[in-house]
Design an enzyme around this catalytic site. Sequence first.
Site, PDB file in Angstrom:
ATOM      1  CG  ASP A   1      -0.289  -0.524   2.490  1.00  0.00           C
ATOM      2  OD1 ASP A   1       0.952  -0.486   2.573  1.00  0.00           O
ATOM      3  OD2 ASP A   1      -1.011  -0.971   3.391  1.00  0.00           O
TER       4      ASP A   1
ATOM      5  CG  ASP B   1      -8.962  -1.108  11.819  1.00  0.00           C
ATOM      6  OD1 ASP B   1      -8.032  -1.849  11.400  1.00  0.00           O
ATOM      7  OD2 ASP B   1      -9.301  -0.064  11.221  1.00  0.00           O
TER       8      ASP B   1
ATOM      9  CG  HIS C   1      -5.947  -2.191   8.750  1.00  0.00           C
ATOM     10  ND1 HIS C   1      -6.087  -1.002   9.443  1.00  0.00           N
ATOM     11  CD2 HIS C   1      -4.600  -2.418   8.737  1.00  0.00           C
ATOM     12  CE1 HIS C   1      -4.903  -0.555   9.812  1.00  0.00           C
ATOM     13  NE2 HIS C   1      -3.984  -1.402   9.396  1.00  0.00           N
TER      14      HIS C   1
ATOM     15  CD  GLU D   1      -8.606   1.149   7.857  1.00  0.00           C
ATOM     16  OE1 GLU D   1      -8.670   0.169   8.628  1.00  0.00           O
ATOM     17  OE2 GLU D   1      -7.927   2.165   8.099  1.00  0.00           O
TER      18      GLU D   1
HETATM   19  C1  F6R Z   1       1.357  -1.423   6.103  1.00  0.00           C
HETATM   20  C2  F6R Z   1       0.136  -2.170   6.219  1.00  0.00           C
HETATM   21  C3  F6R Z   1      -0.683  -2.152   7.460  1.00  0.00           C
HETATM   22  C4  F6R Z   1       0.108  -2.486   8.714  1.00  0.00           C
HETATM   23  C5  F6R Z   1      -0.800  -2.434   9.930  1.00  0.00           C
HETATM   24  C6  F6R Z   1      -0.041  -2.733  11.212  1.00  0.00           C
HETATM   25  O1  F6R Z   1       1.941  -1.641   4.825  1.00  0.00           O
HETATM   26  O2  F6R Z   1      -0.207  -2.789   5.285  1.00  0.00           O
HETATM   27  O3  F6R Z   1      -1.713  -3.111   7.330  1.00  0.00           O
HETATM   28  O4  F6R Z   1       0.687  -3.746   8.578  1.00  0.00           O
HETATM   29  O5  F6R Z   1      -1.381  -1.180  10.022  1.00  0.00           O
HETATM   30  O6  F6R Z   1       0.881  -1.721  11.434  1.00  0.00           O
HETATM   31  P1  F6R Z   1       2.048  -1.899  12.480  1.00  0.00           P
HETATM   32  O7  F6R Z   1       2.882  -3.026  12.002  1.00  0.00           O
HETATM   33  O8  F6R Z   1       2.798  -0.608  12.446  1.00  0.00           O
HETATM   34  O9  F6R Z   1       1.393  -2.178  13.796  1.00  0.00           O
END
Ligand code: F6R
Length: 260
Positions: A66, A135, A137, A142
């Site tokens: 992303d 959440d 995702h 989301e």
């Molecule tokens: C980032 C991504 C997000 C993160 C998620 C967890 O490329 O795809 O899904 O993996 O927000 O973030 P962290 O690892 O910072 O807790």
Amino acid sequence: MEVVIAPEQELAALAADAIESLLRRRPRTVLGLATGSSPLKVYDELARRHAEEGLSFAEARGFMLDEYVGLAADHPERYRNVIATEIAERVDWPADQVRGPDGLASDLPAACAAYEESIRAAGGVDLQLLGIGTDGHIAFNEPGSSLASRTRIKTLTRQTQVDNARFFDGDVERVPTHCLTQGLGTIMEARHLVLLATGKHKAEAVHQLVEGPVSALWPATVMQLHPHATVLVDEAAASRLQLADYYRQTYASKPDWQGL
Ligand code: F6R
């Protein structure tokens, strides 16, 4: 779905082992790259293996999950720059072999379609690293995301903006509101999904991912439908798992040769 409960450093080594084994067998491996905190120890371990053990990324291709929409090209939190800093530039990975959705494109839907096409043209992703949001995702799909979705523009939830404010000097107002993200359908086409989660704040999302009903309310639950999904969690992130003892027992009795 395989669940491994272990200390964070051990989880990182396991993920790095899976990536190394692919790269040694087939140097042109296609890796799916996540940003955020969860994969950082994996990237550290891969960089170490490159420096000390000659692990090479010279022929590998990489696709990011992303990208934020509208962050300036030189912004340090632009995911393309984060991936360059955290892994690509620490190993021998040519910059043009690592791609991400273009969050600065003037035609965002066209950029998303082009990104899907480039993943297809590379032969699909062999191993996709993932983190999970509090959440539920994965990538930036989301809650409410279609389980069949493809790369597209999404609005970040307020919760995700709050969670990511730590990367923007703690100022939630500086966190972008939109992103381009691989869809759940896109991610599900990767041949192996490896998700890492650590910390108590991830415990509910991990419980839902592994043991909840498959639902767009917890997008990561779509991984239950994947034939080769591995969930690597520390004790804190595993603390709400109902069948934790069974996962421990299964992993403890797994033959060494099997890998992830
Ligand atoms: C980032 C991504 C997000 C993160 C998620 C967890 O490329 O795809 O899904 O993996 O927000 O973030 P962290 O690892 O910072 O807790």
